[in-house]
Design a protein around this motif. Structure first.
Motif, mmCIF file in Angstrom:
data_model
loop_
_atom_site.group_PDB
_atom_site.id
_atom_site.type_symbol
_atom_site.label_atom_id
_atom_site.label_comp_id
_atom_site.label_asym_id
_atom_site.label_seq_id
_atom_site.Cartn_x
_atom_site.Cartn_y
_atom_site.Cartn_z
ATOM 1 N N LEU A 164 39.772 48.794 40.786
ATOM 2 C CA LEU A 164 38.757 47.746 40.778
ATOM 3 C C LEU A 164 39.029 46.843 41.966
ATOM 4 O O LEU A 164 40.118 46.281 42.087
ATOM 5 C CB LEU A 164 38.824 46.942 39.470
ATOM 6 C CG LEU A 164 37.960 45.679 39.378
ATOM 7 C CD1 LEU A 164 36.473 45.995 39.566
ATOM 8 C CD2 LEU A 164 38.192 44.974 38.038
ATOM 9 N N LEU A 165 38.046 46.730 42.842
ATOM 10 C CA LEU A 165 38.119 45.846 44.003
ATOM 11 C C LEU A 165 37.201 44.661 43.756
ATOM 12 O O LEU A 165 36.011 44.841 43.482
ATOM 13 C CB LEU A 165 37.683 46.582 45.274
ATOM 14 C CG LEU A 165 38.553 47.762 45.699
ATOM 15 C CD1 LEU A 165 37.912 48.500 46.877
ATOM 16 C CD2 LEU A 165 39.952 47.305 46.051
ATOM 17 N N VAL A 166 37.750 43.459 43.859
ATOM 18 C CA VAL A 166 36.992 42.243 43.608
ATOM 19 C C VAL A 166 36.996 41.377 44.862
ATOM 20 O O VAL A 166 38.044 41.148 45.461
ATOM 21 C CB VAL A 166 37.583 41.449 42.422
ATOM 22 C CG1 VAL A 166 36.791 40.170 42.174
ATOM 23 C CG2 VAL A 166 37.631 42.308 41.165
ATOM 24 N N GLU A 167 35.811 40.926 45.244
ATOM 25 C CA GLU A 167 35.665 40.037 46.396
ATOM 26 C C GLU A 167 34.656 38.959 46.039
ATOM 27 O O GLU A 167 33.540 39.257 45.623
ATOM 28 C CB GLU A 167 35.209 40.817 47.631
ATOM 29 C CG GLU A 167 34.956 39.971 48.855
ATOM 30 C CD GLU A 167 36.131 39.072 49.230
ATOM 31 O OE1 GLU A 167 35.916 37.850 49.384
ATOM 32 O OE2 GLU A 167 37.266 39.568 49.346
ATOM 33 N N ALA A 168 35.050 37.695 46.209
ATOM 34 C CA ALA A 168 34.184 36.568 45.852
ATOM 35 C C ALA A 168 33.164 36.250 46.940
ATOM 36 O O ALA A 168 32.039 35.844 46.629
ATOM 37 C CB ALA A 168 35.028 35.327 45.568
ATOM 38 N N ASP A 169 33.526 36.439 48.202
ATOM 39 C CA ASP A 169 32.631 36.120 49.311
ATOM 40 C C ASP A 169 31.502 37.150 49.389
ATOM 41 O O ASP A 169 31.765 38.354 49.534
ATOM 42 C CB ASP A 169 33.433 36.100 50.615
ATOM 43 C CG ASP A 169 32.577 35.780 51.815
ATOM 44 O OD1 ASP A 169 32.041 36.737 52.427
ATOM 45 O OD2 ASP A 169 32.447 34.586 52.142
ATOM 46 N N LEU A 170 30.258 36.705 49.295
ATOM 47 C CA LEU A 170 29.113 37.619 49.246
ATOM 48 C C LEU A 170 28.980 38.464 50.507
ATOM 49 O O LEU A 170 28.692 39.659 50.426
ATOM 50 C CB LEU A 170 27.819 36.841 48.980
ATOM 51 C CG LEU A 170 26.572 37.691 48.734
ATOM 52 C CD1 LEU A 170 26.773 38.664 47.585
ATOM 53 C CD2 LEU A 170 25.373 36.804 48.464
ATOM 54 N N GLY A 171 29.204 37.876 51.678
ATOM 55 C CA GLY A 171 29.119 38.636 52.926
ATOM 56 C C GLY A 171 30.136 39.759 52.975
ATOM 57 O O GLY A 171 29.807 40.904 53.329
ATOM 58 N N LYS A 172 31.376 39.443 52.604
ATOM 59 C CA LYS A 172 32.426 40.469 52.585
ATOM 60 C C LYS A 172 32.140 41.503 51.504
ATOM 61 O O LYS A 172 32.413 42.695 51.682
ATOM 62 C CB LYS A 172 33.791 39.826 52.349
ATOM 63 C CG LYS A 172 34.295 39.022 53.518
ATOM 64 C CD LYS A 172 35.635 38.376 53.193
ATOM 65 C CE LYS A 172 36.109 37.480 54.323
ATOM 66 N NZ LYS A 172 37.349 36.779 53.972
ATOM 67 N N PHE A 173 31.591 41.040 50.374
ATOM 68 C CA PHE A 173 31.285 41.971 49.284
ATOM 69 C C PHE A 173 30.223 42.984 49.707
ATOM 70 O O PHE A 173 30.301 44.157 49.342
ATOM 71 C CB PHE A 173 30.834 41.214 48.026
ATOM 72 C CG PHE A 173 30.555 42.137 46.871
ATOM 73 C CD1 PHE A 173 31.605 42.752 46.205
ATOM 74 C CD2 PHE A 173 29.259 42.404 46.476
ATOM 75 C CE1 PHE A 173 31.359 43.622 45.143
ATOM 76 C CE2 PHE A 173 28.999 43.267 45.418
ATOM 77 C CZ PHE A 173 30.055 43.873 44.749
ATOM 78 N N LYS A 174 29.244 42.563 50.489
ATOM 79 C CA LYS A 174 28.225 43.504 50.980
ATOM 80 C C LYS A 174 28.864 44.597 51.826
ATOM 81 O O LYS A 174 28.493 45.765 51.730
ATOM 82 C CB LYS A 174 27.148 42.757 51.767
ATOM 83 C CG LYS A 174 26.235 41.935 50.885
ATOM 84 C CD LYS A 174 25.216 41.159 51.696
ATOM 85 C CE LYS A 174 24.353 40.303 50.771
ATOM 86 N NZ LYS A 174 23.405 39.460 51.502
ATOM 87 N N GLU A 175 29.843 44.213 52.658
ATOM 88 C CA GLU A 175 30.585 45.210 53.453
ATOM 89 C C GLU A 175 31.398 46.127 52.545
ATOM 90 O O GLU A 175 31.466 47.336 52.768
ATOM 91 C CB GLU A 175 31.507 44.516 54.459
ATOM 92 C CG GLU A 175 30.775 43.848 55.599
ATOM 93 C CD GLU A 175 29.987 44.834 56.443
ATOM 94 O OE1 GLU A 175 30.553 45.877 56.855
ATOM 95 O OE2 GLU A 175 28.787 44.571 56.683
ATOM 96 N N LEU A 176 32.012 45.547 51.530
ATOM 97 C CA LEU A 176 32.789 46.314 50.568
ATOM 98 C C LEU A 176 31.910 47.359 49.882
ATOM 99 O O LEU A 176 32.288 48.531 49.759
ATOM 100 C CB LEU A 176 33.405 45.355 49.533
ATOM 101 C CG LEU A 176 34.306 45.933 48.462
ATOM 102 C CD1 LEU A 176 35.573 46.514 49.061
ATOM 103 C CD2 LEU A 176 34.659 44.849 47.437
ATOM 104 N N LYS A 177 30.729 46.940 49.459
ATOM 105 C CA LYS A 177 29.779 47.871 48.819
ATOM 106 C C LYS A 177 29.398 49.005 49.758
ATOM 107 O O LYS A 177 29.331 50.166 49.357
ATOM 108 C CB LYS A 177 28.516 47.126 48.372
ATOM 109 C CG LYS A 177 28.627 46.514 47.006
ATOM 110 C CD LYS A 177 27.406 45.742 46.610
ATOM 111 C CE LYS A 177 26.236 46.628 46.319
ATOM 112 N NZ LYS A 177 25.104 45.898 45.737
ATOM 113 N N LYS A 178 29.142 48.653 51.003
ATOM 114 C CA LYS A 178 28.773 49.672 51.988
ATOM 115 C C LYS A 178 29.917 50.674 52.179
ATOM 116 O O LYS A 178 29.691 51.885 52.239
ATOM 117 C CB LYS A 178 28.423 48.993 53.316
ATOM 118 C CG LYS A 178 27.827 49.911 54.350
ATOM 119 C CD LYS A 178 27.205 49.188 55.527
ATOM 120 C CE LYS A 178 28.108 48.163 56.142
ATOM 121 N NZ LYS A 178 27.654 47.608 57.408
ATOM 122 N N ASN A 179 31.145 50.177 52.228
ATOM 123 C CA ASN A 179 32.302 51.035 52.471
ATOM 124 C C ASN A 179 32.682 51.912 51.282
ATOM 125 O O ASN A 179 33.323 52.945 51.464
ATOM 126 C CB ASN A 179 33.507 50.187 52.892
ATOM 127 C CG ASN A 179 33.319 49.556 54.253
ATOM 128 O OD1 ASN A 179 32.608 50.071 55.096
ATOM 129 N ND2 ASN A 179 33.964 48.421 54.464
#
Length: 184
Positions: free
Chosen positions: A63-78
Motif C-alpha cells: 500500500l502506497l500512500v501519498e497526501a499531496d494530490l500532485g504527487k499522488f497523480k504521478e503515483l497513480k500514473k506510475n
C-alpha cells in the motif's frame, strides 16, 4: 547509541535517497524473506527516493500512500498497471492514524513499514497498535541536525522531525532494535 550508520551511494537499480532500499534488501535476505507486504506513507511518485520500489520490482505487494494530490497523480500514473499495489491519497494524522488506515485497507500483515511524513513521524507511530500491526522492519524519518545524544520529538508538526535518540528510545520500549540509520 548502537546501530550502524550508513551513507550509501545510489546504485543503478535502486531508488531510495540514501541507500535505504539496499539496506532493506540485505535485511530481508538475512531473514530469508523474498516476498511480502509493505506500507509506505509519503510515497511521492513511487519511484524517485522510494524505499519500496525495489520491493515492488521484486513482486512484493503493498500500500502506497501519498497526501499531496500532485504527487499522488504521478503515483497513480506510475502504478496504474500493477495489481499488487494499492494506492491511497490521504493524510496520516492523529485523527486518521495508521491503525485507521490499516483497518480501512484491510491490512493484516506487515513486513515493512516506511514513514516519511516530514515532521510528526514519531508522533504518528506512537499511535500505532503494535499488538495488532507488528512490522518486521520499520523505517522512520529523523532530523539529522539534532545531535544523537539529544531526545527531541516534534509534537507540533513544525516540520523539524524528531531526533534519532527519541525514535530509538520509543522503539526500544516497544521491543524494536535500531539496526541502522542513514544520513537523511
Amino acid at each position: 547509541m548502537t546501530g550502524n550508520f550508513s551513507i550509501m551511494p545510489r546504485k543503478s537499480g535502486y531508488y531510495s535517497q540514501y541507500g535505504e532500499d539496499q539496506i532493506i534488501e540485505e535485511y530481508f535476505t538475512q531473514l530469508g524473506l523474498n516476498k511480502g507486504f509493505f506500507f509506505e506513507m509519503g510515497a511521492g511518485d513511487g519511484i524517485e527516493y522510494s524505499n519500496t520500489k525495489l520491493l515492488t520490482d521484486k513482486g512484493w505487494s503493498g500500500l502506497l500512500v501519498e497526501a499531496d494530490l500532485g504527487k499522488f497523480k504521478e503515483l497513480k500514473k506510475n502504478y496504474s498497471n500493477n495489481k499488487k499495489i494499492t494506492l491511497s491519497n490521504e493524510r496520516c494524522s492523529e485523527e486518521n492514524s495508521l491503525n485507521e488506515i490499516f483497518d480501512k485497507h484491510n491490512i493484516k500483515k506487515l513486513d515493512l513499514l516506511s514513514l516519511d511524513i516530514d515532521g510528526i513521524d514519531l508522533t504518528i507511530i506512537k499511535l500505532l497498535n503494535f499488538n495488532k500491526y507488528r512490522s518486521k522492519i520499520i523505517i522512520i524519518e529523523y532530523n539529522l541536525f539534532i545531535p544523537i545524544d539529544i531526545s527531541y520529538e516534534d509534537k507540533n508538526d513544525t516540520g523539524n522531525s524528531s531526533s534519532v535518540l527519541a525514535i530509538k528510545e520509543f522503539m526500544n520500549n516497544n521491543n524494536f532494535k535500531l539496526v541502522n540509520f542513514t544520513f537523511s
